[in-house]
Write a protein that holds these residues in place. Sequence first.
Motif, mmCIF file in Angstrom:
data_model
loop_
_atom_site.group_PDB
_atom_site.id
_atom_site.type_symbol
_atom_site.label_atom_id
_atom_site.label_comp_id
_atom_site.label_asym_id
_atom_site.label_seq_id
_atom_site.Cartn_x
_atom_site.Cartn_y
_atom_site.Cartn_z
ATOM 1 N N ARG A 65 0.830 -1.216 0.000
ATOM 2 C CA ARG A 65 0.000 0.000 0.000
ATOM 3 C C ARG A 65 0.858 1.257 0.000
ATOM 4 N NH1 ARG A 65 -2.187 -4.561 0.095
ATOM 5 N NH2 ARG A 65 -4.322 -4.567 -0.634
ATOM 6 N N ILE A 66 2.033 1.176 0.620
ATOM 7 C CA ILE A 66 2.949 2.334 0.587
ATOM 8 C C ILE A 66 3.467 2.503 -0.848
ATOM 9 C CG2 ILE A 66 5.233 3.156 1.331
ATOM 10 C CD1 ILE A 66 3.444 3.407 3.651
ATOM 11 N N ARG A 67 3.883 1.397 -1.424
ATOM 12 C CA ARG A 67 4.455 1.396 -2.772
ATOM 13 C C ARG A 67 3.483 1.937 -3.822
ATOM 14 N NH1 ARG A 67 8.439 -3.000 -4.326
ATOM 15 N NH2 ARG A 67 8.399 -4.183 -2.424
ATOM 16 N N ASN A 68 2.240 1.447 -3.773
ATOM 17 C CA ASN A 68 1.299 1.891 -4.816
ATOM 18 C C ASN A 68 0.625 3.221 -4.455
ATOM 19 O OD1 ASN A 68 -0.771 1.251 -3.053
ATOM 20 N ND2 ASN A 68 -1.318 -0.648 -4.069
ATOM 21 N N ARG A 69 1.172 3.883 -3.455
ATOM 22 C CA ARG A 69 0.778 5.246 -3.055
ATOM 23 C C ARG A 69 -0.671 5.315 -2.539
ATOM 24 N NH1 ARG A 69 3.959 5.844 -7.508
ATOM 25 N NH2 ARG A 69 5.953 6.840 -7.108
ATOM 26 N N TRP A 70 -1.207 4.166 -2.154
ATOM 27 C CA TRP A 70 -2.550 4.153 -1.589
ATOM 28 C C TRP A 70 -2.571 4.960 -0.288
ATOM 29 C CZ3 TRP A 70 -5.032 2.919 2.864
ATOM 30 C CH2 TRP A 70 -6.402 2.713 2.796
ATOM 31 N N VAL A 71 -1.577 4.702 0.568
ATOM 32 C CA VAL A 71 -1.506 5.369 1.874
ATOM 33 C C VAL A 71 -1.406 6.877 1.679
ATOM 34 C CG1 VAL A 71 -0.013 5.695 3.887
ATOM 35 C CG2 VAL A 71 -0.549 3.391 3.127
ATOM 36 N N LEU A 72 -0.560 7.288 0.751
ATOM 37 C CA LEU A 72 -0.356 8.714 0.494
ATOM 38 C C LEU A 72 -1.662 9.357 0.007
ATOM 39 C CD1 LEU A 72 1.747 11.041 0.208
ATOM 40 C CD2 LEU A 72 1.999 10.342 -2.171
ATOM 41 N N ALA A 73 -2.317 8.688 -0.933
ATOM 42 C CA ALA A 73 -3.553 9.241 -1.507
ATOM 43 C C ALA A 73 -4.617 9.422 -0.427
ATOM 44 C CB ALA A 73 -4.065 8.316 -2.615
ATOM 45 N N VAL A 74 -4.798 8.402 0.412
ATOM 46 C CA VAL A 74 -5.837 8.475 1.450
ATOM 47 C C VAL A 74 -5.470 9.537 2.492
ATOM 48 C CG1 VAL A 74 -6.993 7.180 3.297
ATOM 49 C CG2 VAL A 74 -6.624 6.118 1.075
ATOM 50 N N ALA A 75 -4.195 9.604 2.857
ATOM 51 C CA ALA A 75 -3.759 10.610 3.837
ATOM 52 C C ALA A 75 -4.026 12.017 3.291
ATOM 53 C CB ALA A 75 -2.278 10.426 4.144
ATOM 54 N N LEU A 76 -3.746 12.222 2.014
ATOM 55 C CA LEU A 76 -3.977 13.538 1.414
ATOM 56 C C LEU A 76 -5.473 13.877 1.379
ATOM 57 C CD1 LEU A 76 -1.391 13.635 -1.519
ATOM 58 C CD2 LEU A 76 -1.361 14.944 0.619
ATOM 59 N N ILE A 77 -6.281 12.862 1.109
ATOM 60 C CA ILE A 77 -7.745 13.087 1.110
ATOM 61 C C ILE A 77 -8.193 13.545 2.493
ATOM 62 C CG2 ILE A 77 -9.991 11.892 1.020
ATOM 63 C CD1 ILE A 77 -8.793 10.181 -1.272
ATOM 64 N N PHE A 78 -7.724 12.836 3.519
ATOM 65 C CA PHE A 78 -8.100 13.196 4.887
ATOM 66 C C PHE A 78 -7.620 14.608 5.233
ATOM 67 C CE2 PHE A 78 -8.175 8.451 6.218
ATOM 68 C CZ PHE A 78 -9.515 8.374 5.876
ATOM 69 N N THR A 79 -6.385 14.920 4.882
ATOM 70 C CA THR A 79 -5.836 16.246 5.204
ATOM 71 C C THR A 79 -6.658 17.332 4.512
ATOM 72 O OG1 THR A 79 -3.645 15.267 5.316
ATOM 73 C CG2 THR A 79 -3.733 17.650 5.129
ATOM 74 N N ALA A 80 -6.900 17.120 3.213
ATOM 75 C CA ALA A 80 -7.619 18.139 2.437
ATOM 76 C C ALA A 80 -9.018 18.369 3.016
ATOM 77 C CB ALA A 80 -7.701 17.706 0.981
ATOM 78 N N PHE A 81 -9.735 17.279 3.267
ATOM 79 C CA PHE A 81 -11.097 17.433 3.795
ATOM 80 C C PHE A 81 -11.078 18.094 5.176
ATOM 81 C CE2 PHE A 81 -12.637 14.285 0.630
ATOM 82 C CZ PHE A 81 -13.760 14.981 0.206
ATOM 83 N N ALA A 82 -10.158 17.650 6.022
ATOM 84 C CA ALA A 82 -10.109 18.187 7.383
ATOM 85 C C ALA A 82 -9.800 19.678 7.355
ATOM 86 C CB ALA A 82 -9.077 17.426 8.205
ATOM 87 N N LEU A 83 -8.872 20.090 6.494
ATOM 88 C CA LEU A 83 -8.515 21.514 6.407
ATOM 89 C C LEU A 83 -9.685 22.342 5.878
ATOM 90 C CD1 LEU A 83 -4.826 21.598 5.118
ATOM 91 C CD2 LEU A 83 -5.699 22.380 7.321
ATOM 92 N N VAL A 84 -10.330 21.803 4.857
ATOM 93 C CA VAL A 84 -11.478 22.523 4.281
ATOM 94 C C VAL A 84 -12.561 22.681 5.333
ATOM 95 C CG1 VAL A 84 -13.363 22.316 2.604
ATOM 96 C CG2 VAL A 84 -11.017 21.894 1.884
ATOM 97 N N ILE A 85 -12.832 21.616 6.067
ATOM 98 C CA ILE A 85 -13.871 21.672 7.095
ATOM 99 C C ILE A 85 -13.475 22.634 8.218
ATOM 100 C CG2 ILE A 85 -14.884 20.301 8.981
ATOM 101 C CD1 ILE A 85 -15.233 18.062 6.868
ATOM 102 N N ALA A 86 -12.211 22.596 8.621
ATOM 103 C CA ALA A 86 -11.749 23.455 9.717
ATOM 104 C C ALA A 86 -11.838 24.932 9.344
ATOM 105 C CB ALA A 86 -10.318 23.091 10.094
ATOM 106 N N TYR A 87 -11.499 25.266 8.110
ATOM 107 C CA TYR A 87 -11.450 26.681 7.725
ATOM 108 C C TYR A 87 -12.738 27.201 7.093
ATOM 109 C CZ TYR A 87 -6.583 27.239 8.929
ATOM 110 O OH TYR A 87 -5.415 27.324 9.638
ATOM 111 N N PHE A 88 -13.443 26.327 6.393
ATOM 112 C CA PHE A 88 -14.629 26.813 5.682
ATOM 113 C C PHE A 88 -15.928 26.190 6.199
ATOM 114 C CE2 PHE A 88 -11.107 27.002 2.570
ATOM 115 C CZ PHE A 88 -11.015 28.379 2.476
ATOM 116 N N GLY A 89 -15.837 25.485 7.331
ATOM 117 C CA GLY A 89 -17.023 24.806 7.874
ATOM 118 C C GLY A 89 -18.163 25.774 8.183
#
Lengths: 271, 307
Positions: free
Chosen positions: A17-41
């Motif tokens: 999962r690290i190799r095929n960048r699955w972990v990175l993709a999901v982590a970025l999704i979580f970060t992006a959503f969390a930031l959007v919610i925190a600032y524009f909620g």
Amino acid sequence: MEIAQIVTIASKEFWDRIRNRWVLAVALIFTAFALVIAYFGAAQQGDVGFRSIDVTIASLVSLVIYLIPLIALILGFDAIVGERERGSLDLLLSMPITRLEILLGKYFGLAAALTFSTVAGFGLVAILLSAQLDFNALIHYFGFMLSSVLLGCAFLSLAVMLSVFAADRTRASGLAIAMWFFFVLVFDLLLLGALVASGGQWGGEIFPYLLLANPADVFRILNIFTLADVRSMYGLATVFPPTLANPWLLGLVMLGWIAAPLAIATWRFRQ
Amino acid sequence: MQTETKPAVIIARDVHKHYGPIHAVDGVDLDIRAGELFGLIGHNGAGKSTLFKMMLGLITATAGEIRIDGVQVSGGNFRKVRRTIGYLPENVVLYDNLSGLETLQFFARLKGVAATECGPALERVGLAQAAKRRVREYSKGMRQRLGFAQALLGKPRILFLDEPTTGLDPEAIRSFYAILRQLRSEGVTMVITSHILAEIQERVDRLAIMTAGRIQATGTVQALREQMDLPLWFTVRVAPEDFEAVRAALSHLPVKAIEAHDDHVTVQCQREVKMAVIEALATLNGRVRDLTVREPSLEDVFFGFSD
């Protein structure tokens, strides 16, 4: 049981999962959503910027309750059936390893990947917001992250169970989607529908206990009851007895949701 | 190497595997001796792969018992025996996202074998140059060789090879059997299935012919030939004007068939008549330009038992 065998399978699953960048993709999704919610909620109220951790967590709970079960089910639905369908399971089973060790190795490897993504994704947001958070807020946010990890692990356990029962990957993916619909969208509606239709006569007393039969609800309750500001925002808090809302008890229920599907999967896989 | 006197390391007794009304394996008894290269041949669906999987403990027999090194394959103690077994499945499927070396390192860890064995194993099957390439870039033959390298990890005492030469080119097949010869000299017990009967007929010590889930016959290729009592084929190269002379010379012998072709005559006869045919042909005073005798092939034997 040999721990080394479990670790070998788990590390392969994790590094895949690290190799095929699955972990990175999901982590970025979580970060992006969390930031959007925190600032524009609060944008709908004409306000932008971080308000309070309680409100941010409440918004994140609404997001995570849809997103994490879906990601966990996608991650685990073909853990065993995929190996069987590709034809690599026989070779794996011919090794000096038991079926239980394979199953646990698969589960722990995938759970580590999901946990890593969740902690990295939401953890990054915590670091970015740390200047605006006091110690208590950080503890709350940490609690939210921990409960998110537990939610992911519970749905991953259900997904692995599906992957043992399903005859092929297509059916497994169909069952995974059906499971997501049931637990995330349909379950609460059914309960509330039964409650309202019977005018509160039927199921009123066992209603809180029935909520524990859904890991998504356990996650919701776990987060709602630990946040004073948020508790009043949810009607659920009025029908759920505070004694049952003990975080340790709910955490234990969540662990049960992790262990039970894995136990069923092990029983079936050994047949 | 003499294997006739060695003890059996793989023993199957009245083994059955039923899938509902289908009897995939139906009362198999088998003894495979230590150090033996044992062939298992049969049509598709004869039950070979099912028997293989039961021998490896991958599926449970409906009835009967299989023991390897005295340990029941369905029992809890079989894990220890598994460490001494190598298995190459038919159409081996490996992990596309790993390199050849990483694939072997993964299986080495599962087998409890030192990672330092992986490089030499790749070299042995001719994949040293491709060690760092992803398996997804491997050809079918390379994947098969990588699967074989995986089976050789940990110096197994017993090897199960299910259609091992599928996808291999002639050179790779030759080096594959060279490795098997070497393993045989080291005392490794090997069980091999193949559809290419000509390929294994001169290489196995003994074989079993399996049809419809049953073992029809077991023995050396020669013993099975004799058991079937199949005819031999003579090819007698003579000038066309001498065809009749050949017929006349053999007329007093119980040969099965004489057929004339462009520049030769074929004669079919039973083994006990073989020397009499040769003596009769010798009376033709040099008119016979060449003579070859063909023993019944394993294919002939196989069809003799399975028809």
